[in-house]
Design an enzyme around this catalytic site. Structure first.
Site, mmCIF file in Angstrom:
data_model
loop_
_atom_site.group_PDB
_atom_site.id
_atom_site.type_symbol
_atom_site.label_atom_id
_atom_site.label_comp_id
_atom_site.label_asym_id
_atom_site.label_seq_id
_atom_site.Cartn_x
_atom_site.Cartn_y
_atom_site.Cartn_z
ATOM 1 N N HIS A 249 33.981 100.933 65.574
ATOM 2 C CA HIS A 249 33.674 100.052 64.380
ATOM 3 C C HIS A 249 33.683 98.538 65.328
ATOM 4 C CE1 HIS A 249 35.032 98.051 60.349
ATOM 5 N NE2 HIS A 249 33.741 97.848 60.597
ATOM 6 N N GLY B 129 39.132 93.061 59.287
ATOM 7 C CA GLY B 129 40.127 92.524 60.140
ATOM 8 C C GLY B 129 41.350 92.584 60.057
ATOM 9 N N PHE B 130 42.273 93.612 58.437
ATOM 10 C CA PHE B 130 43.385 93.998 59.146
ATOM 11 C C PHE B 130 43.533 95.753 58.675
ATOM 12 C CE2 PHE B 130 44.501 90.105 60.677
ATOM 13 C CZ PHE B 130 44.145 88.855 60.457
ATOM 14 N N GLY B 131 44.614 96.117 59.225
ATOM 15 C CA GLY B 131 45.013 97.112 58.714
ATOM 16 C C GLY B 131 46.349 97.226 57.758
ATOM 17 N N GLY B 132 46.722 97.524 56.376
ATOM 18 C CA GLY B 132 47.772 97.741 55.778
ATOM 19 C C GLY B 132 46.824 96.730 54.478
ATOM 20 N N GLY C 280 44.342 104.040 58.606
ATOM 21 C CA GLY C 280 45.326 103.445 59.828
ATOM 22 C C GLY C 280 47.038 103.385 59.306
ATOM 23 N N SER C 281 47.000 102.907 58.502
ATOM 24 C CA SER C 281 48.819 102.323 58.155
ATOM 25 C C SER C 281 49.381 103.605 57.868
ATOM 26 C CB SER C 281 49.285 101.357 57.039
ATOM 27 O OG SER C 281 48.330 100.617 56.666
ATOM 28 N N ASP D 118 39.118 100.227 66.322
ATOM 29 C CA ASP D 118 38.509 99.180 65.885
ATOM 30 C C ASP D 118 38.762 98.168 66.506
ATOM 31 O OD1 ASP D 118 40.379 99.879 62.708
ATOM 32 O OD2 ASP D 118 38.382 99.000 62.842
ATOM 33 N N HIS E 290 38.928 106.576 66.088
ATOM 34 C CA HIS E 290 38.046 105.492 64.719
ATOM 35 C C HIS E 290 38.217 103.956 65.016
ATOM 36 C CE1 HIS E 290 35.941 102.848 61.689
ATOM 37 N NE2 HIS E 290 36.925 102.072 62.056
ATOM 38 N N GLY F 39 39.909 101.096 55.525
ATOM 39 C CA GLY F 39 40.615 100.647 54.960
ATOM 40 C C GLY F 39 41.450 100.827 53.544
ATOM 41 N N MET G 17 33.612 99.343 53.244
ATOM 42 C CA MET G 17 34.660 99.025 53.618
ATOM 43 C C MET G 17 35.231 99.115 52.619
ATOM 44 S SD MET G 17 35.172 98.687 56.765
ATOM 45 C CE MET G 17 36.755 97.820 56.986
HETATM 46 C C1 DX5 Z 1 40.179 97.222 59.013
HETATM 47 C C2 DX5 Z 1 39.919 98.574 59.953
HETATM 48 C C3 DX5 Z 1 40.034 99.423 59.184
HETATM 49 C C4 DX5 Z 1 41.663 99.758 58.768
HETATM 50 C C5 DX5 Z 1 42.660 100.468 58.010
HETATM 51 O O1 DX5 Z 1 39.240 96.139 59.394
HETATM 52 O O2 DX5 Z 1 37.943 98.451 60.067
HETATM 53 O O3 DX5 Z 1 39.583 99.978 60.203
HETATM 54 O O4 DX5 Z 1 42.753 99.700 60.260
HETATM 55 O O5 DX5 Z 1 43.382 100.630 58.340
HETATM 56 P P1 DX5 Z 1 44.233 100.967 56.689
HETATM 57 O O6 DX5 Z 1 44.371 102.184 56.913
HETATM 58 O O7 DX5 Z 1 46.012 100.404 56.933
HETATM 59 O O8 DX5 Z 1 43.582 99.759 55.953
HETATM 60 ZN ZN ZN Z 2 37.368 100.606 60.666
#
Ligand code: DX5
Ligand code: ZN
Length: 222
Positions: free
Chosen positions: A67, A143-146, A200-201, A36, A34, A179, A138
Site C-alpha cells: 500500500h 497515515g496512522f494505525g489505531g 492493524g491494532s 504500509d 499488507h 483502517g 480507506m
Molecule cells: C493507515 C494504514 C492502515 C492502518 C491499519 O494509513 O493504511 O493499514 O495501519 O491499522 P488499524 O487497523 O489499527 O487501523
Molecule cells: Zn494500509
C-alpha cells in the site's frame, strides 16, 4: 461465499523481530501481508520502503499487498515490483491520471490496486474501474494505525458491490477495506461487500494473534 482474507497491516508490528513476526502470523493462519509504505509527504508519517519489502520477500512466500501512501508513486513502481510486491496499490489522490501507473504495474507483471481516502468521492475512480485488480477503500485517513473507523467506507463498498451486480464493475475486482477494522466493524464491512480486510491494532494489540485472526475471519464470513 469465498473465505474472507484478513491481512495484517505491517506498521505497528515488531520491526526488530520481523521474521519472527511473520512466522507467528503464518502460524496464526494469515495468508497475505499488507505493507504500509509511507513517505512523510503524502501522509504525515514515515514508515519504510523497498528494503523492507525485499527483506520480507526473502522470509515468506505469502503474497505481499503493498500500500503506497507516497507522493509521485510512479517514481517507484519498478523498484517495488523488483523488491517482490505481488500487488501494488497507490492513492488516486496522489496522481493526475491513474491509468499510466496501472499500465506500468501490469507491464511489471504485478497486480494493480487503487486506494481512496474517506474524504475522496468514489466517482474519482470511475475512469479506472475497468483496469484495476483491486480497490482499497480507506476507512481512516491514510497515515496512522489505531484510528476510528469512518462509516463512509461502508457506503462506498456497498456502491462498488452494487456496481459488480449491475456489470459496471468486473466481478473479479477485489474490494479491500483498511483502517479501524476490528471485531465490531468487520461484519458490516463484509456485508457491504469487502473481501479483503486489513487489520492493524486489532491483531498487533493482542497478546496472541491466532485467536484474533480466527475471530476476525469468522466475523467476516457472510
Ligand atoms: C493507515 C494504514 C492502515 C492502518 C491499519 O494509513 O493504511 O493499514 O495501519 O491499522 P488499524 O487497523 O489499527 O487501523
Ligand atoms: Zn494500509
Amino acid at each position: 461465499g469465498a473465505t474472507p482474507l484478513v491481512l495484517p497491516s505491517l506498521l505497528q508490528c515488531d520491526f526488530a523481530n520481523l521474521e519472527r513476526e511473520v512466522r507467528t502470523l503464518e502460524d496464526a493462519g494469515i495468508r497475505a501481508l499488507h505493507l504500509d509504505v509511507m513517505d512523510g509527504n503524502f501522509v504525515p508519517n514515515l514508515s519504510y520502503g523497498m528494503p523492507i519489502v525485499a527483506a520480507l520477500r526473502k522470509v515468506t512466500k505469502l503474497p505481499l499487498d503493498v500500500h503506497l501512501m507516497i507522493e509521485k508513486p510512479e517514481r517507484y513502481l519498478k523498484q517495488f515490483a523488483e523488491a517482490g510486491s505481488d500487488l501494488i496499490t497507490f492513492h488516486v489522490e496522489a496522481v493526475a491520471d491513474a491509468q499510466p501507473l496501472v499500465n506500468e504495474i501490469h507491464s511489471l507483471g504485478v497486480k494493480a490496486g487503487i486506494a481512496l481516502n474517506p474524504a475522496t468521492p468514489l466517482g474519482t475512480l470511475d475512469a479506472y474501474l475497468g483496469a484495476v485488480d483491486l480497490i482499497l477503500v480507506m476507512s481512516v485517513p491514510a497515515g496512522f494505525g489505531g484510528q476510528k473507523f469512518h462509516d463512509v467506507a461502508l457506503d462506498k463498498l456497498q456502491t462498488l458491490n452494487t456496481q459488480k451486480q449491475t456489470g459496471q464493475l468486473r466481478p473479479e475486482v477485489i474490494l479491500e477495506v483498511d483502517g479501524g477494522v476490528n471485531t465490531s466493524t468487520i461484519g458490516r464491512c463484509a456485508q457491504a461487500g469487502a473481501q479483503w480486510f486489513v487489520v492493524g491494532s486489532a491483531i498487533f494489540g493482542q497478546a496472541s494473534y491466532r485467536p484474533a485472526v480466527e475471530q476476525l475471519t469468522q466475523l467476516a464470513r457472510l
